[in-house]
Structures are given as structure tokens and as C-alpha cells.
Design a protein around this motif. Structure first.
Motif, PDB file in Angstrom:
ATOM      1  N   HIS A  42      -3.823   0.212  10.771  1.00 38.23           N
ATOM      2  CA  HIS A  42      -4.772   0.297   9.923  1.00 38.23           C
ATOM      3  C   HIS A  42      -5.538  -0.708  10.392  1.00 38.23           C
ATOM      4  O   HIS A  42      -5.662  -1.223  11.697  1.00 38.23           O
ATOM      5  N   SER A  60      -5.557   1.259   5.987  1.00 39.76           N
ATOM      6  CA  SER A  60      -5.286   2.002   6.812  1.00 39.76           C
ATOM      7  C   SER A  60      -6.360   2.875   7.278  1.00 39.76           C
ATOM      8  O   SER A  60      -6.779   3.036   6.427  1.00 39.76           O
ATOM      9  N   SER A 124      -2.326   5.998  -3.400  1.00 39.04           N
ATOM     10  CA  SER A 124      -3.280   5.393  -1.590  1.00 39.04           C
ATOM     11  C   SER A 124      -2.264   5.717  -0.670  1.00 39.04           C
ATOM     12  O   SER A 124      -2.848   5.856   0.243  1.00 39.04           O
TER      13      SER A 124
HETATM   14  C1  LIG Z   1      -0.334  -1.677   6.432  1.00 37.58           C
HETATM   15  C2  LIG Z   1      -1.816  -1.890   4.676  1.00 37.58           C
HETATM   16  C3  LIG Z   1      -2.557  -0.607   4.620  1.00 37.58           C
HETATM   17  C4  LIG Z   1      -3.265  -0.487   2.805  1.00 37.58           C
HETATM   18  N1  LIG Z   1      -3.908   0.903   2.887  1.00 37.58           N
HETATM   19  C5  LIG Z   1      -4.493   0.965   1.990  1.00 37.58           C
HETATM   20  C6  LIG Z   1      -5.527   1.299   1.509  1.00 37.58           C
HETATM   21  O1  LIG Z   1      -5.675   2.481   2.764  1.00 37.58           O
HETATM   22  N2  LIG Z   1      -5.995   2.110   0.168  1.00 37.58           N
HETATM   23  C7  LIG Z   1      -6.009   0.735  -0.541  1.00 37.58           C
HETATM   24  O2  LIG Z   1      -6.569   1.792  -1.178  1.00 37.58           O
HETATM   25  N3  LIG Z   1      -5.014   0.231  -0.345  1.00 37.58           N
HETATM   26  C8  LIG Z   1      -4.682  -0.277   0.665  1.00 37.58           C
HETATM   27  N4  LIG Z   1      -3.828  -1.049   1.002  1.00 37.58           N
HETATM   28  C9  LIG Z   1      -3.570  -2.168  -0.195  1.00 37.58           C
HETATM   29  C10 LIG Z   1      -4.482  -3.788   0.266  1.00 37.58           C
HETATM   30  O3  LIG Z   1      -4.275  -3.811   1.493  1.00 37.58           O
HETATM   31  C11 LIG Z   1      -4.440  -4.305  -1.150  1.00 37.58           C
HETATM   32  O4  LIG Z   1      -3.237  -4.436  -0.954  1.00 37.58           O
HETATM   33  C12 LIG Z   1      -5.315  -3.796  -2.494  1.00 37.58           C
HETATM   34  O5  LIG Z   1      -6.345  -2.772  -2.040  1.00 37.58           O
HETATM   35  C13 LIG Z   1      -5.629  -4.608  -3.489  1.00 37.58           C
HETATM   36  O6  LIG Z   1      -6.461  -5.907  -2.995  1.00 37.58           O
HETATM   37  P1  LIG Z   1      -7.162  -6.581  -4.267  1.00 37.58           P
HETATM   38  O7  LIG Z   1      -7.717  -7.831  -2.911  1.00 37.58           O
HETATM   39  O8  LIG Z   1      -7.667  -5.643  -4.186  1.00 37.58           O
HETATM   40  O9  LIG Z   1      -6.094  -7.237  -4.682  1.00 37.58           O
HETATM   41  P2  LIG Z   1      -5.479  -8.413  -5.680  1.00 37.58           P
HETATM   42  O10 LIG Z   1      -6.176  -9.580  -5.598  1.00 37.58           O
HETATM   43  O11 LIG Z   1      -4.622  -9.076  -4.440  1.00 37.58           O
HETATM   44  O12 LIG Z   1      -4.419  -8.140  -6.714  1.00 37.58           O
HETATM   45  C14 LIG Z   1      -3.169  -7.066  -6.363  1.00 37.58           C
HETATM   46  C15 LIG Z   1      -3.581  -6.020  -7.704  1.00 37.58           C
HETATM   47  O13 LIG Z   1      -2.707  -7.381  -9.057  1.00 37.58           O
HETATM   48  C16 LIG Z   1      -3.822  -6.869 -10.173  1.00 37.58           C
HETATM   49  N5  LIG Z   1      -4.961  -8.814 -10.540  1.00 37.58           N
HETATM   50  C17 LIG Z   1      -4.855  -9.021 -10.033  1.00 37.58           C
HETATM   51  N6  LIG Z   1      -6.055 -10.563 -10.833  1.00 37.58           N
HETATM   52  C18 LIG Z   1      -5.305  -9.449 -12.028  1.00 37.58           C
HETATM   53  C19 LIG Z   1      -5.401 -10.085 -12.696  1.00 37.58           C
HETATM   54  N7  LIG Z   1      -6.120 -11.895 -13.479  1.00 37.58           N
HETATM   55  N8  LIG Z   1      -4.984  -9.659 -14.082  1.00 37.58           N
HETATM   56  C20 LIG Z   1      -4.058  -8.418 -13.795  1.00 37.58           C
HETATM   57  N9  LIG Z   1      -3.743  -7.885 -12.933  1.00 37.58           N
HETATM   58  C21 LIG Z   1      -4.598  -8.264 -11.761  1.00 37.58           C
HETATM   59  C22 LIG Z   1      -4.691  -6.258  -9.220  1.00 37.58           C
HETATM   60  O14 LIG Z   1      -5.768  -5.288 -10.148  1.00 37.58           O
HETATM   61  C23 LIG Z   1      -4.580  -6.009  -8.128  1.00 37.58           C
HETATM   62  O15 LIG Z   1      -4.169  -4.126  -8.829  1.00 37.58           O
HETATM   63  C24 LIG Z   1      -2.799  -1.280   2.153  1.00 37.58           C
HETATM   64  C25 LIG Z   1      -1.585  -1.893   2.349  1.00 37.58           C
HETATM   65  C26 LIG Z   1      -0.897  -2.190   3.654  1.00 37.58           C
HETATM   66  C27 LIG Z   1      -0.383  -3.492   3.628  1.00 37.58           C
END
Ligand SMILES: Cc1cc2nc3c(=O)[nH]c(=O)nc-3n(C[C@H](O)[C@H](O)[C@H](O)COP(=O)(O)OP(=O)(O)OC[C@H]3O[C@@H](n4cnc5c(N)ncnc54)[C@H](O)[C@@H]3O)c2cc1C
Length: 238
Positions: A42, A60, A124
Motif C-alpha cells: 500500500h 492499497s 474495498s
Molecule cells: C493498509 C490499509 C490499506 C487501505 N486500503 C484502502 C483502499 O484500498 N481503499 C479504501 O477505500 N480504503 C482503504 N483503507 C482505508 C483508508 O485508509 C481510510 O481509513 C478510509 O479511506 C477512511 O478514511 P477517511 O479519512 O475518509 O475517513 P475518517 O475521517 O478517518 O473517518 C472514518 C469513518 O468515520 C466516518 N466519519 C467521520 N466523521 C464522521 C462524523 N462526523 N459523523 C459520522 N461519521 C463520520 C467517515 O464517514 C468514515 O467512514 C486502507 C487502510 C489501511 C490501513
């Protein structure tokens, strides 16, 4: 002992954006890594707001290992998510973002690792498994492989057409799609048993998705008799 120096942050340019499902978009990025990314690895993405606030998340790599200077990411958009909302609603072709990678040593499959290869993905979590299947097709097509892919609805399945085509055209690759909200079963002992009967005893199992999904699938594989050392997991959080 000398600590290995951290990977540097690199500038990556978005050169293509393609919808994959209603929630997921594919991003082709041009980036000059100093090594070829392996299937399963990743990257870290770092976004910086005008006021200096930074957010960093992992994604990833969906593309097979290659040396054309590009990688593909597939990001599930979430309106509330800090970083995925950028990919979903803001990012445009021509934008540059910061990336570092490729990262990950344990959750990697190389052609020489052989098989049979059991891949279990939820949502995903299929993205790094797709990279492994793309790599298998190019570099080790004789390795038997089975993907058990669980999503709620068929329309949410990432790369469904590609996976179906591979299952049809690539001898030795078998696809089990579990649509949990369309009458399909969640992954349970029976489904795992059926997959193992179709594939044979796997030499390697790679599991990826949200934490509860990965924990449940790993428990099922251990209960089915797989040695824990053959099971590798990648957890996306949640
Ligand atoms: C090794 C690894 C590989 C990954 N690969 C992928 C990949 O290939 N594709 C992929 O899509 N993801 C992947 N992920 C996940 C990715 O890293 C993120 O965690 C994901 O995209 C969510 O991040 P974000 O910053 O958008 O959400 P964040 O801001 O971190 O929020 C997390 C969740 O909480 C919810 N949320 C946040 N604030 C609020 C609020 N106020 N009210 C209600 N809900 C809320 C958001 O909707 C979200 O669903 C991977 C993770 C890891 C560890």
C-alpha cells in the motif's frame, strides 16, 4: 543498530479517474518510486490544508507490479471521511498529492511464493487481492487461486466484470461472490469449507477488509485446519 530511514514523501500526479462503483473510484497516479511495488503493498497519502493541517491515510495498490511509473488506487468515498471525501469529491486529473511507499512486507504475494492461493476480501478489502490476481495472471497463471469476495450488493462489488472475466477465461482461478444482502450467505464455516473443497489446501491465505470481517474470516480458516502461519491479514479499520 541503524534504523532504516523512512520512505520519503513523493509528489504524485493524478493522471486518470474512473468510476468503479457508485461509491468507489479508481485513481491512476504517476509517481516515481525507487522500487517496483509488490502485489499487496500500500501507500500512505498525505493531504495538507491551506492552514497547514495534515491528514494521512493508507491505500492499497490495485495495479499489478509494473515499471511504467504509475500505480492505481481504488478509494471508497465517504462524505464524512477526511481523506476519502477529497478523493470522492475534490480530486481532479492533473492534481498532485503527496504519497510515500510502497509499504508493507508481510501482506505481499510474489509469483515465486506459489499456491494454491486463497484470497478472502470484504468490500474495498478486495483491492490488494485484485493486485495479486492481476500479478498471478501475468506472472504465474498456473498457480491455483480462489477469491471469496463478500459485499452487500452486486452493484457494490469492485471490479466485478474483471473478476468474472478472469474466472471465465483464466484456468485455475475461481471466484465465489457472496452478496450478503441479496440472498447470499455471510462468510461462514460452510462457505469456507466449500471454497477449500474447490481450491484444495491453500499454501497461502490473504484476508483483507474491515477489522471484524478479517477477524471472523481468520477464525474460520483456523477452525478449518489451516496453519495460522499460512494466513496473512490486512485490516482497513472500522
Ligand atoms: C493498509 C490499509 C490499506 C487501505 N486500503 C484502502 C483502499 O484500498 N481503499 C479504501 O477505500 N480504503 C482503504 N483503507 C482505508 C483508508 O485508509 C481510510 O481509513 C478510509 O479511506 C477512511 O478514511 P477517511 O479519512 O475518509 O475517513 P475518517 O475521517 O478517518 O473517518 C472514518 C469513518 O468515520 C466516518 N466519519 C467521520 N466523521 C464522521 C462524523 N462526523 N459523523 C459520522 N461519521 C463520520 C467517515 O464517514 C468514515 O467512514 C486502507 C487502510 C489501511 C490501513
Amino acid at each position: 543498530m541503524i534504523e532504516p530511514s523512512p520512505l520519503p514523501w513523493l509528489s504524485a500526479t493524478i493522471i486518470g479517474i474512473t468510476p468503479v462503483t457508485a461509491q468507489v473510484k479508481s485513481f491512476r497516479l504517476a509517481v516515481a518510486f525507487d522500487r517496483i511495488a509488490l502485489a499487496g503493498q500500500h501507500v500512505d497519502v498525505r493531504l495538507t490544508a491551506p492552514d497547514g493541517y495534515q491528514a494521512q491515510r493508507s491505500y492499497s495498490i490495485a495495479s499489478a507490479p509494473g515499471n511504467d511509473g504509475t500505480i492505481e488506487l481504488m478509494v471508497e468515498g465517504s462524505a464524512q471521511g477526511e481523506v476519502s471525501s477529497f478523493f470522492d469529491g475534490v480530486a481532479e486529473v492533473g492534481d498532485t498529492i503527496e504519497l510515500r511507499g510502497p509499504i508493507g512486507g508481510a501482506f505481499v504475494w510474489r509469483a515465486q511464493d506459489g499456491g494454491p492461493l486463497l484470497l478472502i476480501g470484504g468490500g474495498s478489502g478486495v483491492v490488494p487481492l485484485l493486485a495479486m490476481l492481476r500479478h498471478r495472471a501475468e506472472a504465474a497463471p498456473a498457480v491455483p487461486a480462489l477469491l471469496l469476495y463478500s459485499v452487500r450488493h452486486g452493484a457494490e462489488a469492485i471490479a466485478r466484470d474483471e473478476l468474472s472475466r478472469r474466472a471465465r477465461d483464466e484456468p485455475g482461478f475461481d471466484l465465489v461472490l457472496s452478496l450478503t444482502r441479496e440472498g447470499g450467505r455471510r462468510i461462514d464455516a460452510t462457505l469456507v469449507g466449500e471454497a477449500l473443497t474447490r481450491l484444495g489446501q491453500p499454501r497461502h491465505a490473504y484476508l483483507c477488509g474491515a477489522n471484524p470481517f478479517v477477524s471472523a474470516a481468520a477464525d474460520l480458516l483456523v477452525e478449518a485446519g489451516l496453519p495460522p502461519g499460512a494466513i496473512r491479514t490486512e485490516r482497513f479499520g472500522g
